[in-house]
Structures are given as structure tokens and as C-alpha cells.
Design a protein around this motif. Structure first.
Motif, PDB file in Angstrom:
ATOM      1  N   ALA A 171      -8.979 -13.914 -18.889  1.00  0.00           N
ATOM      2  CA  ALA A 171      -8.668 -12.479 -18.807  1.00  0.00           C
ATOM      3  C   ALA A 171      -9.588 -11.804 -17.803  1.00  0.00           C
ATOM      4  N   GLN A 172     -10.862 -12.124 -17.867  1.00  0.00           N
ATOM      5  CA  GLN A 172     -11.817 -11.518 -16.939  1.00  0.00           C
ATOM      6  C   GLN A 172     -11.430 -11.859 -15.497  1.00  0.00           C
ATOM      7  N   HIS A 173     -10.975 -13.080 -15.325  1.00  0.00           N
ATOM      8  CA  HIS A 173     -10.560 -13.545 -14.010  1.00  0.00           C
ATOM      9  C   HIS A 173      -9.301 -12.796 -13.549  1.00  0.00           C
ATOM     10  N   ALA A 174      -8.344 -12.659 -14.461  1.00  0.00           N
ATOM     11  CA  ALA A 174      -7.110 -11.946 -14.117  1.00  0.00           C
ATOM     12  C   ALA A 174      -7.411 -10.478 -13.788  1.00  0.00           C
ATOM     13  N   HIS A 175      -8.244  -9.852 -14.622  1.00  0.00           N
ATOM     14  CA  HIS A 175      -8.608  -8.459 -14.372  1.00  0.00           C
ATOM     15  C   HIS A 175      -9.289  -8.321 -13.001  1.00  0.00           C
ATOM     16  N   SER A 176     -10.114  -9.290 -12.668  1.00  0.00           N
ATOM     17  CA  SER A 176     -10.825  -9.228 -11.388  1.00  0.00           C
ATOM     18  C   SER A 176      -9.845  -9.234 -10.218  1.00  0.00           C
ATOM     19  N   VAL A 214      -2.012 -14.360 -26.553  1.00  0.00           N
ATOM     20  CA  VAL A 214      -2.247 -12.926 -26.358  1.00  0.00           C
ATOM     21  C   VAL A 214      -1.218 -12.415 -25.362  1.00  0.00           C
ATOM     22  N   THR A 215      -0.935 -11.125 -25.371  1.00  0.00           N
ATOM     23  CA  THR A 215       0.049 -10.582 -24.436  1.00  0.00           C
ATOM     24  C   THR A 215      -0.652  -9.871 -23.290  1.00  0.00           C
ATOM     25  N   ARG A 216       0.094  -9.719 -22.207  1.00  0.00           N
ATOM     26  CA  ARG A 216      -0.471  -9.040 -21.045  1.00  0.00           C
ATOM     27  C   ARG A 216      -0.846  -7.600 -21.404  1.00  0.00           C
ATOM     28  N   ARG A 217      -0.011  -6.990 -22.241  1.00  0.00           N
ATOM     29  CA  ARG A 217      -0.308  -5.604 -22.590  1.00  0.00           C
ATOM     30  C   ARG A 217      -1.623  -5.498 -23.359  1.00  0.00           C
ATOM     31  N   GLU A 218      -1.848  -6.435 -24.293  1.00  0.00           N
ATOM     32  CA  GLU A 218      -3.126  -6.416 -25.024  1.00  0.00           C
ATOM     33  C   GLU A 218      -4.296  -6.552 -24.052  1.00  0.00           C
ATOM     34  N   LEU A 219      -4.116  -7.453 -23.103  1.00  0.00           N
ATOM     35  CA  LEU A 219      -5.211  -7.685 -22.152  1.00  0.00           C
ATOM     36  C   LEU A 219      -5.444  -6.442 -21.299  1.00  0.00           C
ATOM     37  N   THR A 220      -4.347  -5.811 -20.864  1.00  0.00           N
ATOM     38  CA  THR A 220      -4.486  -4.600 -20.046  1.00  0.00           C
ATOM     39  C   THR A 220      -5.194  -3.510 -20.839  1.00  0.00           C
ATOM     40  N   GLU A 221      -4.822  -3.378 -22.111  1.00  0.00           N
ATOM     41  CA  GLU A 221      -5.475  -2.347 -22.923  1.00  0.00           C
ATOM     42  C   GLU A 221      -6.959  -2.627 -23.093  1.00  0.00           C
ATOM     43  N   LYS A 222      -7.297  -3.908 -23.245  1.00  0.00           N
ATOM     44  CA  LYS A 222      -8.720  -4.252 -23.377  1.00  0.00           C
ATOM     45  C   LYS A 222      -9.478  -3.945 -22.094  1.00  0.00           C
ATOM     46  N   LEU A 223      -8.833  -4.178 -20.959  1.00  0.00           N
ATOM     47  CA  LEU A 223      -9.478  -3.840 -19.687  1.00  0.00           C
ATOM     48  C   LEU A 223      -9.727  -2.332 -19.619  1.00  0.00           C
ATOM     49  N   LEU A 224      -8.698  -1.565 -19.950  1.00  0.00           N
ATOM     50  CA  LEU A 224      -8.808  -0.110 -19.809  1.00  0.00           C
ATOM     51  C   LEU A 224      -9.785   0.477 -20.835  1.00  0.00           C
ATOM     52  N   ASP A 225      -9.905  -0.179 -21.992  1.00  0.00           N
ATOM     53  CA  ASP A 225     -10.860   0.276 -23.006  1.00  0.00           C
ATOM     54  C   ASP A 225     -12.278  -0.197 -22.724  1.00  0.00           C
ATOM     55  N   GLY A 226     -12.443  -1.045 -21.732  1.00  0.00           N
ATOM     56  CA  GLY A 226     -13.773  -1.578 -21.436  1.00  0.00           C
ATOM     57  C   GLY A 226     -14.176  -2.722 -22.356  1.00  0.00           C
ATOM     58  N   GLY A 262      -2.145   6.547 -24.040  1.00  0.00           N
ATOM     59  CA  GLY A 262      -1.771   6.359 -25.427  1.00  0.00           C
ATOM     60  C   GLY A 262      -1.264   4.940 -25.586  1.00  0.00           C
ATOM     61  N   ARG A 263      -1.148   4.499 -26.811  1.00  0.00           N
ATOM     62  CA  ARG A 263      -0.550   3.179 -27.039  1.00  0.00           C
ATOM     63  C   ARG A 263       0.908   3.241 -26.613  1.00  0.00           C
ATOM     64  N   GLU A 264       1.329   2.227 -25.882  1.00  0.00           N
ATOM     65  CA  GLU A 264       2.717   2.233 -25.444  1.00  0.00           C
ATOM     66  C   GLU A 264       3.598   1.829 -26.610  1.00  0.00           C
ATOM     67  N   THR A 265       4.652   2.594 -26.833  1.00  0.00           N
ATOM     68  CA  THR A 265       5.492   2.292 -27.987  1.00  0.00           C
ATOM     69  C   THR A 265       6.659   1.389 -27.622  1.00  0.00           C
ATOM     70  N   SER A 266       7.120   1.484 -26.373  1.00  0.00           N
ATOM     71  CA  SER A 266       8.226   0.640 -25.936  1.00  0.00           C
ATOM     72  C   SER A 266       7.767  -0.820 -25.927  1.00  0.00           C
ATOM     73  N   ILE A 312     -11.455   1.788 -12.917  1.00  0.00           N
ATOM     74  CA  ILE A 312     -10.709   1.794 -14.185  1.00  0.00           C
ATOM     75  C   ILE A 312      -9.737   2.968 -14.207  1.00  0.00           C
ATOM     76  N   GLU A 313     -10.179   4.103 -13.688  1.00  0.00           N
ATOM     77  CA  GLU A 313      -9.323   5.280 -13.688  1.00  0.00           C
ATOM     78  C   GLU A 313      -8.061   5.033 -12.848  1.00  0.00           C
ATOM     79  N   HIS A 314      -8.232   4.389 -11.710  1.00  0.00           N
ATOM     80  CA  HIS A 314      -7.098   4.049 -10.840  1.00  0.00           C
ATOM     81  C   HIS A 314      -6.106   3.149 -11.599  1.00  0.00           C
ATOM     82  N   ARG A 315      -6.642   2.140 -12.248  1.00  0.00           N
ATOM     83  CA  ARG A 315      -5.798   1.192 -12.982  1.00  0.00           C
ATOM     84  C   ARG A 315      -5.074   1.906 -14.129  1.00  0.00           C
ATOM     85  N   ARG A 316      -5.817   2.788 -14.817  1.00  0.00           N
ATOM     86  CA  ARG A 316      -5.241   3.486 -15.943  1.00  0.00           C
ATOM     87  C   ARG A 316      -4.088   4.391 -15.476  1.00  0.00           C
ATOM     88  N   ARG A 317      -4.315   5.071 -14.356  1.00  0.00           N
ATOM     89  CA  ARG A 317      -3.290   5.979 -13.863  1.00  0.00           C
ATOM     90  C   ARG A 317      -2.024   5.200 -13.507  1.00  0.00           C
TER      91      ARG A 317
END
Lengths: 303, 316, 99
Positions: free
Chosen positions: B42-47, B94-106, C3-7, B285-290
């Protein structure tokens, strides 16, 4: 532990010349090996300007698509938009180089001894008023719906043009069009698929794509208005009069709109001159200021 | 999770590792092995994905059409690398979305090098030469990593990465043949990136708590200091070819060791950047989050459209 | 803040590429797509952007059925051992308007 060096051979990639390393970037001279003789009876200035405006369309839209890099809705879309931007950038480079070869006097003068190639001088050292792209391609990106709608309109139109342009008497234009057809046909499929998806997706996506289409529509008729350069190029057998593809393009769009259950917009054409004449929106000047800043700071630079 | 079968399964796992064979997704594996892999991949993918930003920032200012195409193709590759690696990670449940959320949450990190800014076009070349060069040193051994999907993703990544390094070096060579100003840009850029590049191999071995276990499991193949040494030895002759000076007064060939001696990176700076106080951490992180947030409605639309197609219906 | 994505997340697809005529399709990796058509578009962009292939198959990861591997695997869902064995021949669905 025994050393398996089977995969360490990727280092050897540093030493070989693999033309596929980055799609579309393996060229030094974009027209290497191509006969650039201007066909009999063709005014080189007309051919050059015609190539230039078609090249500017691709250059400017490619730039807008490039602005998506790292910002797309998902990694897969990021990669797809970059592919499309790369295709259009490749078309622009060939067309600008063709313009310079046909009529060197269209290339801006640079300081004596500058190593900047002609196609780069055209891209990076012309003012916005000298760009001949249609205004549709220069409008800032907006959201993904706007990018989708613009790409659908542009690719549908340009594909119809290029299918005819493949029969150009100019060998370079003919070759550019033959290659570009395949690319544009994919761009149109991509945009058509997303247009349908957004129009039939959620309430929000439908609202966004209808807004986007409505916002772009006033700039759409400009693409079919015959500019004297296009008329002259068509008469000389090297170019295509855009008015001649209007009915075909309209029919394709009508099918997409029907599938997406989207009414054809009714907005009136926007007044204010035409991009082909160098009359642009405010957005182009700003875009070029950014695009040209490094090149112009180093007119004698090597890149 | 402990089951009666676990000791036998663990034996099987250890035996597979011992004969340098690959572990595949459906094989039993110790939970700690899985967790270590998820963290590392995950760290590698995020990088890769965050790494699109520093160079991507120059896409709209690339000074020639050819350079623009090269840079776009390169940054696009990084998106591809992120995608291959997220996919490898997904085989671990694990799913990509979980990993993305972990990246954005730090909660998951990415390589600190991307928290440094890019301040001139020469940085595009320097990142290719030094940063991608360091990445190659780190990554080539991973093609032989014990987890099959990770190793296969790395083979593809490494093949493309070697071209990235080449384009960077070629850009710098071209600029060095240009104007005096361009040569100054190159040297200034190398000055800024040399030390952060050395830090890419991670803290010294005596301060790297996870290394020993990762090596025992065949996830990691070389220690941080071994890789750092290899990188320095590789870069010195390249710098000579280029005609730039590496900004380390202690850099010297050691005849006895048959390797270069070199100075100590500023580990305080390293930890400060790792812990969030680098020049660009918040911005990246802000760029990625946006981008992620702005794309949510598009992803939802595609899901809704697919569901409707699957039902065979039309209309909203 | 996001927010948590719901879709729901787009499903995972496996991609198989035929490098050239005369060769088998080979598994090259995975990607996400909302449906089959989008998966083909994505596969082309992601896995053949250096002209690596002449033909692409995509199949939803969840639709692959496999024989049991020699390992017992309590790790994941106990039912249905799934690995890439016989991807069925894939045709592009006719949902994109013919243009």
C-alpha cells in the motif's frame, strides 16, 4: 540465499533503445523520412495555415486534457485521459511540423543560433492572436461532465474531418489523418460511452452533463463555419471544408443523444468572432502564458 | 485466527519460503506476513500515486512538445504503477477504497521524497535520474519478493521505471549541453534532491525495526544501508558523465572497501518529513483528497448506470 | 474533508492479453470498472498502452471458478475456490450506441 538475477535484467533497459518505452514519444524529427514536397498547384501559405489551425485545435485540447493528470475520478480514467491527450499532442506536433516545412515564413523568428525546432517555435513563441484553434477547445475544463461533452463533440467532428482528410493530396496530411482516424475513433467511443453513462447514471450526473452540453453548445456552430483558409485548402484538394461534414456529424450526435435520452440543446451560437481568425476567449491567453513560460524564458535553451 | 490446522499450514508456508518459492493469494499465510505485505504494498502504491504530483505540476509548462509527451507518458505510467500495486494489495483481502481512505486519513504513508517541491524544469530530470534511480535500486530486488502478485507487479513496474530513469538522465544531459543558465538549473536541482534521494532507502539499519523480519520472510531482500551504498556507487560515475557535483564533501572512493564513503543524511529532517512536517505533506494529501472527492459523483454515476444496464432497463 | 463514500466500489476485473497472434491470452493484472464495457476500455488504456496486445479479455474476478489448490486455505471465503482457469470467451456488449 542464492541470488536469482533473472529480473535484474531490467537494468539493461537503460541501455537499449526501445521505441515503445513511452507511446508516441520515440521521435526526434517528427517528419523524418516523409516527403514534404508541397503538391503542385497548392499555395504553400494556405497549406501551412491549414495545418497550423488543425494542429492548434489538437494542441490546445491536448493541453486541457493534460490538466486532468492526477485529478481524474479514478486511476483508470486518469490513464485514459492521458492517452487521449498524448494522441492529440502527437497530431499537433506532426501538423505544426508540417506547417513549418510547407511555409517556413510562418515560424516565429528566434535569436540567432537558437536550437528550438520549428514546431516548438510555433507552439511556444506565438501569441494567442496567432493561434487558429476553434474556441471550443480552449474553454477551461470544468468538471468531468464538461470534459466528456467537449471530447464527444470534438472527436465526432474531427473524426468526420479526418476520414475525408485521409484522401488529401498532401502526403503528410493524408498520413496524419489516416493515423489520427483510429485515435479519434477511440476518443469518440470513450467520450460517447461516458456521455451515455453520465446521462443515464444518477440525477446529479445527468444534471451535470446536460449543463455541460448546454454551456458548450453556443461554441459548436463555429466548428462548421468555413474559414477562407479551409475553403482554399479544400479547393486545392489538400483540406476539407468543415461545412461539408455538418450533416454527418449531426446524425452521429443525434444517435448518441437519443441513446442517452438527451434533448438536443437549442442555445444560439456565441457571437464574438472565430478562433480561426485569432479571436479567442480570455482563457487562451492565460493558458498559453503558463504553457510557454519556461520555453520563453530560455529562447536559446536545449530540452 | 487460530485453527487446529494452523501448525501444519505454518509448516507448509515456512517450507515454501525456505525453498524461495512464491506465496500465492489463496495460500495460507501468517497474519503478520499478510499485514506486513499490505503495509508495504500500500505504501508503495500510494507513493506512485502521490508521486504523480511533483512532476505532474510541470506538465502544463513543459518547454517542448517532445518533453511534454515524455513527461505525460511518464506521469501516466505512475498512475499505472499505482494501479498494478493496488491490485496486488487487493489479492490480500483489502479494497482500493479502503487503502485510499487510509492514505487520506494519514493511517498509511507514502515515500517522503514526494513531500519535496519541484522548483524548476530541471527537477523533472533530477527526479528521473536520482529519485527513479533510487526507486529502481529499491524495487529490482522486489521482483523476487516472496509474494507472487507483488513480484509480478514489480516486474512490470521495474521495466517501465528503467525508462523513466533514462528520460530523466537524458533531459539533464541535454540541458547540460544548453545555456549556462540551464547548467545552473541542473546543478541547483541536484543539490536539492541528492540528500532526500539518499533518505529514500529509509533509516539506517540499526534504526529500522522491521527489516529483519521482512528479510526472513523474503518480502525484503536487502537492508536499507546496503541499498543506499549501491545507489551511491551507481550515481557517482553518472554524475561525472553529466558534469555535476554531488553536494557531499565527504564523498570519496574507499579503495579498501571498494565502495564510496559518503556523509550522513540529516535524519532529523528525515523524521520530520515522515511525521508530516515536510515542505509539501499537507499539499500532497489535499490534492489527492480533492481529486478523490471531486470524482465521487462520477464513480457513483457509473455504478448506477451499470446496475441499470444489468437490470436491462433504460431511463432514469 | 471527505465523507465516507456510500456508492459501492466498482468491481474488480481480471485482464488477459494476447501479446500477438498465435499466443494464448495471458493474465496481466486487474483493474476496476463499473461494468464489462468499461472494463474493456480500461484494459486497453492500462495494459496495452505500449501496444502490448492484439486482443484483450476481461472477466469479473468474482466470476472465476477454479479447482482447489493443494493448500487448504482458511484465509478467505470458505466457499468457491476462485482462480483464473477458463475465462469464457468475452464479447463486447452492444450497449454503446453504434456511431
Amino acid at each position: 540465499m542464492p541470488a536469482h538475477h533473472d529480473h535484474e535484467s531490467v537494468y539493461s533497459g537503460l541501455l537499449v533503445n526501445d521505441a515503445h518505452w513511452a507511446f508516441g514519444t520515440d521521435f526526434e524529427d517528427p517528419l523524418a523520412g516523409v516527403d514534404t514536397t508541397v503538391p503542385d498547384g497548392v499555395d504553400p501559405a494556405v497549406l501551412a495555415r491549414y495545418c497550423l489551425v488543425l494542429g492548434d485545435d489538437a494542441l490546445v485540447l491536448s493541453h486541457r486534457l493534460t490538466e486532468w493528470c492526477g485529478r481524474a475520478p479514478d486511476l483508470e480514467e486518469d490513464i485514459a485521459l492521458a492517452n487521449i491527450a498524448l494522441d492529440l499532442l502527437g497530431q499537433a506536433r506532426l501538423l505544426l511540423a508540417r506547417a513549418a516545412a510547407a511555409d517556413p515564413s510562418c515560424v516565429p523568428a528566434l535569436p540567432e543560433g537558437s536550437p528550438v525546432p520549428a514546431e516548438d517555435a510555433l507552439a511556444y513563441f506565438r501569441a494567442d492572436r496567432d493561434f487558429g484553434n476553434v474556441r471550443l477547445v480552449e474553454v477551461p475544463n470544468g468538471d468531468f461532465a464538461e470534459t466528456t461533452a467537449r471530447l464527444l463533440l470534438f472527436a465526432t467532428w474531427r473524426l468526420a474531418l479526418f476520414e475525408r482528410l485521409a484522401g488529401s493530396r498532401d502526403a503528410v496530411l493524408s498520413a496524419v489523418a489516416a493515423k489520427g482516424r483510429k485515435e479519434l475513433s477511440y476518443h469518440r467511443d470513450f467520450a460517447g460511452r461516458w456521455f451515455l453513462t453520465l446521462a443515464q447514471g444518477t440525477e446529479e450526473s445527468r444534471r451535470r452533463v446536460l449543463d455541460a452540453l448546454g454551456g458548450l453548445w453556443p461554441l459548436w456552430p463555429e466548428l462548421f463555419r468555413s474559414h477562407p483558409v479551409e475553403t482554399a485548402a479544400a479547393q486545392a484538394g489538400v483540406g476539407v471544408d468543415p461545412a461539408s461534414v455538418a450533416a454527418e456529424v449531426d446524425a452521429v450526435l443525434a444517435r448518441v443523444f437519443a441513446a442517452a435520452d438527451v434533448p438536443r440543446p437549442e442555445a444560439a451560437p456565441r457571437v464574438g468572432g472565430a478562433g480561426r481568425d485569432g479571436a479567442h476567449t480570455e482563457a487562451l491567453g492565460r493558458m498559453l502564458a503558463e504553457m510557454q513560460v519556461v520555453a520563453r524564458a530560455h529562447p536559446g535553451g536545449r530540452w | 485466527m487460530t485453527t487446529a490446522a494452523e501448525p501444519r499450514l505454518a509448516e507448509h508456508f515456512e517450507a515454501t519460503i525456505a525453498r524461495h518459492d512464491r506465496i500465492e493469494p489463496r495460500d495460507w499465510m501468517p497474519e503478520a506476513y499478510r499485514a506486513t505485505l499490505v503495509r508495504q504494498i500500500a505504501q508503495h502504491a500510494h507513493s506512485e500515486v502521490i508521486g504523480m504530483q511533483p512532476e505532474g505540476d510541470w506538465l502544463t509548462r513543459a518547454p517542448s512538445l517532445r518533453r511534454k509527451a515524455v513527461l505525460l507518458a511518464k506521469v501516466q505510467d505512475e498512475a499505472g504503477h499505482g494501479l498494478y500495486l493496488y491490485s496486488a494489495c487487493e489479492t490480500l483481502g483489502v479494497t482500493r477504497r479502503e487503502l485510499t481512505e487510509k492514505l487520506l486519513d494519514g493511517r498509511q504513508k507514502y515515500s517522503s521524497i514526494f513531500n519535496y517541491p519541484t522548483l524548476s524544469y530541471a527537477d523533472v530530470g533530477t527526479i528521473g535520474w536520482l529519485v527513479d534511480g533510487a526507486a529502481i535500486c529499491n524495487q529490482v530486488p522486489l521482483c523476487r519478493t516472496s509474494y507472487g502478485p507483488y513480484g509480478r507487479a514489480m516486474i512490470r513496474v521495474c521495466k517501465e521505471e528503467s525508462f523513466h530513469q533514462r528520460q530523466g538522465f537524458e533531459l539533464l544531459m541535454t540541458m547540460m549541453r544548453g545555456t549556462d543558465e540551464q547548467r545552473e538549473m541542473v546543478q541547483e536541482s541536484v543539490n536539492r534532491f541528492w540528500w532526500p534521494a539518499l533518505m529514500m532507502f529509509g533509516p539506517p539499519d540499526d534504526a529500522s525495526p522491521n527489516t529483519a523480519r521482512s528479510m526472513a520472510w523474503g518480502i525484503k531482500r536487502d537492508t536499507n544501508d546496503e541499498l543506499r551504498q549501491r545507489f551511491v556507487d551507481m550515481s557517482v560515475p553518472q554524475a561525472e558523465v553529466l558534469g555535476v557535483t554531488l553536494p557531499d564533501p565527504e564523498l570519496a572512493w574507499n579503495e579498501q572497501r571498494q565502495a564510496h564513503d559518503f556523509g550522513e543524511p540529516d535524519w532529523d529532517e528525515f523524521w520530520a518529513v515522515v511525521n508530516g512536517d515536510g515542505p509539501c505533506n499537507a499539499q500532497r494529501i489535499e490534492h489527492r483528497r480533492r481529486a478523490h472527492d471531486d470524482g465521487a459523483w462520477v464513480r457513483a454515476a457509473a455504478t448506477a448506470f451499470a446496475a441499470r444496464q444489468a437490470e436491462g432497463g433504460r431511463g432514469r | 474533508m471527505s465523507g465516507r463514500e456510500t456508492s459501492p466500489e466498482w468491481p474488480l476485473y481480471e485482464v488477459f492479453v494476447r501479446g500477438k497472434r498465435g499466443l494464448n491470452h495471458v493474465h496481466v493484472g486487474s483493474l476496476h470498472a463499473a461494468d464489462d464495457t468499461m472494463a474493456v476500455l480500461h484494459a486497453r488504456d492500462v495494459y496495452t498502452r505500449r501496444n502490448e496486445g492484439v486482443s484483450v479479455w476481461v472477466v469479473r474476478s468474482a466470476h472465476i471458478t477454479a479447482s482447489s489448490p493443494d493448500e487448504k486455505d482458511p484465509m478467505f471465503a470458505p466457499s468457491g475456490d476462485k482462480v483464473y482457469r477458463h475465462p469464457t470467451f468475452y464479447e463486447i456488449p452492444d450497449s454503446v450506441p453504434h456511431m
